[in-house]
Enzyme design. Structure first.
Site, short mmCIF file in Angstrom:
data_model
loop_
_atom_site.label_atom_id
_atom_site.label_comp_id
_atom_site.label_asym_id
_atom_site.label_seq_id
_atom_site.Cartn_x
_atom_site.Cartn_y
_atom_site.Cartn_z
N ASP B 12 0.85 -1.19 0.00
CA ASP B 12 0.00 0.00 0.00
C ASP B 12 0.89 1.24 0.00
O ASP B 12 1.81 1.34 0.81
CB ASP B 12 -0.88 0.03 1.26
N ASP B 131 -13.75 -7.19 -5.89
CA ASP B 131 -13.94 -7.32 -4.45
C ASP B 131 -15.27 -8.03 -4.24
O ASP B 131 -16.33 -7.46 -4.50
CB ASP B 131 -13.97 -5.94 -3.77
#
Lengths: 216, 257
Positions: B12, B131
């Site tokens: 990230d 997702d």
């Protein structure tokens, strides 16, 4: 100091290729260019490329690079990578059929489903990832570009179409993906591969380093 | 020997810095994306994925310079996702040195962006992130739907149908995150992974929930994934990429050693 031209015809990630070449040839001049005069004056040429065959051929025509590529493939070390390999062949099946540069006789075909490996497991398309590159049965398996690279070294692939050369004497390596495919071709001063040396870590850099030293 | 199953560490990145603490003892600056990417390359990572979580629009372009720096020094495939909305975003990331670009929310709200991007840059550069979360009740036939907003909002879209649609639209690969597993360390949602992998011709990367090395192996052996992605187990020094590969190889999974 030699001049290495990376042909830029607007198709794909040229930064990776040029950075990888700069990494192995820090004292040379690496020029990313679509200028025919610069390409003609370079000591060696790299032709990368990604995307669809029709777009690539159109881009080469639009940039008026077809004749210059044909010329330099006859006259100095030339390295085609991925689409830069496929456009060297006679014709591609992609986009309902595209005439290519015909530097090396052969066709480009799409992997057809269902594709399975020797253990009968399903293989996905695109062929994406690290596959062993085998030179046992390749006529050009002892090519100087392979110096210092072990047989069956894995390189990074990302493609849905593959080359079928007319002349097996041009094959420098094979890989298995559902069946045996030619993944590197070599003829005179031209060497070209389906995989991405600029993305294949140390082994890929070694291949690029060999190119920088190869005298065709 | 054939195609290796890939192991992909995911980082990230917020405003140009790696966040969620990467703990390599011998890296002086664990927030530096180049240092971390270099380290993962040395450990044998098959690719690296950066997820840009920068919230502020002022800092959105910082990811481009991160990609430029990493691509100049680390020569393995680099996927970048997070906040990609338009074909121009895709092109900018590719021009900066990314090899593949992940499209997530934008694909849900405007599926044509996947088609346009694949037409423009080629399917092999387009990774659609999915997702998905279980919506069926216990005991019923498994059903999963696409969620947005970090798994908080359902779209009502069936995950398997969506995966097939994205493949038809030109995705070159799917990054499947099981939202009911993400962050739990309980392993991938294997039935979901298997259902999606069986349903599409393109490669599937399993993500979400990895807590140990067996979870990675299960993703391949039971989930049918072509690649496995994990973040925290690698960042916190619990396991190295080479540990993961040795563990998978011992179970007969082909990996690049």
């Amino acid at each position: 100091m030699q001049r290495i031209a990376v042909i830029d015809y607007g198709m794909g990630n040229l930064r990776s290729v040029s950075k990888a070449v700069e990494h192995v040839a820090p004292n040379d001049s690496v020029l990313v260019t679509s200028n025919a005069d610069i390409i003609k004056e370079a000591d060696r040429i790299i032709c990368p490329g990604q995307g669809a065959a029709a777009d690539c051929m159109k881009a080469l025509h639009d940039h008026q690079l077809v004749s210059v590529i044909k010329e330099v493939t006859q006259s100095r070390p030339f390295f085609g990578i991925c689409m830069g390999l496929q456009v060297l062949l006679t014709r591609s099946d992609e986009n309902a059929g595209v005439d290519c540069l015909d530097v090396l006789p052969g066709e480009v075909k799409r992997f057809s489903a269902p594709l399975t490996n020797s253990a009968n497991q399903r293989l996905k398309v695109p062929h994406m990832g690290w596959s062993p590159v085998n030179r046992d049965k390749a006529a050009q398996g002892e090519h100087p570009m392979w110096a210092g690279i072990d047989n069956n070294t894995r390189f990074y692939f990302a493609h849905s179409y593959y080359c079928v050369p007319v002349d097996n004497q041009h094959v420098a390596a094979y890989a298995d993906y559902g069946h045996s495919i030619a993944v590197a071709l070599a003829h005179k001063n031209v060497f070209a591969c389906q995989f991405h040396p600029e993305k294949s870590s140390a082994s890929g850099l070694k291949l690029l380093e060999n190119f920088v030293r190869w005298n065709g | 020997m054939g195609l290796a199953k890939r192991i992909i560490p995911c980082l990230d990145v917020d405003a140009g810095r790696v966040v969620k603490g990467v703990k390599f003892v011998d890296i002086r600056d664990a927030g530096d994306p180049v240092s971390v990417a270099r380290r993962y390359n040395e450990e044998g990572a098959d690719e690296i994925t950066f997820l840009d979580i920068t919230a502020s629009s002022d800092n959105r372009d910082t990811i481009l310079s991160v990609v430029e720096q990493v691509a100049s020094e680390v020569f393995i495939p680099l996927t970048v996702g997070g906040g990609v909305r338009t074909v121009a975003d895709v092109r900018n990331l590719l021009n900066a040195g990314a090899d593949k670009v992940g499209i997530n929310t934008a694909a849900v709200f405007n599926p044509d962006v996947v088609k346009q991007a694949a037409d423009k840059v080629g399917s092999q550069c387009i990774v659609v992130s999915i997702d998905a979360k279980t919506v069926s009740s216990e005991g019923d036939t498994d059903r999963w739907e696409i969620f947005t907003h970090g798994g908080r909002k359902t779209t009502g879209i069936d995950a398997v149908e969506w995966a097939q649609k994205m493949a038809d639209y030109g995705a070159g690969e799917l990054l499947l995150t099981s939202m009911d597993r993400d962050g739990t360390k309980q392993g991938f949602n294997l039935p979901l992974t298997k259902a999606i992998s069986d349903a599409v011709e393109i490669p599937v990367i399993a993500s979400g929930g990895v807590g140990n090395l067996q979870h990675l192996a299960d993703g391949v052996l039971q989930g049918g994934a072509d690649a496995v992605l994990a973040a925290s187990i690698f960042h916190f020094g619990e396991y190295s990429i080479s540990d993961a590969k040795a563990h998978m190889a011992a179970q007969g999974i082909e990996v690049r050693l």
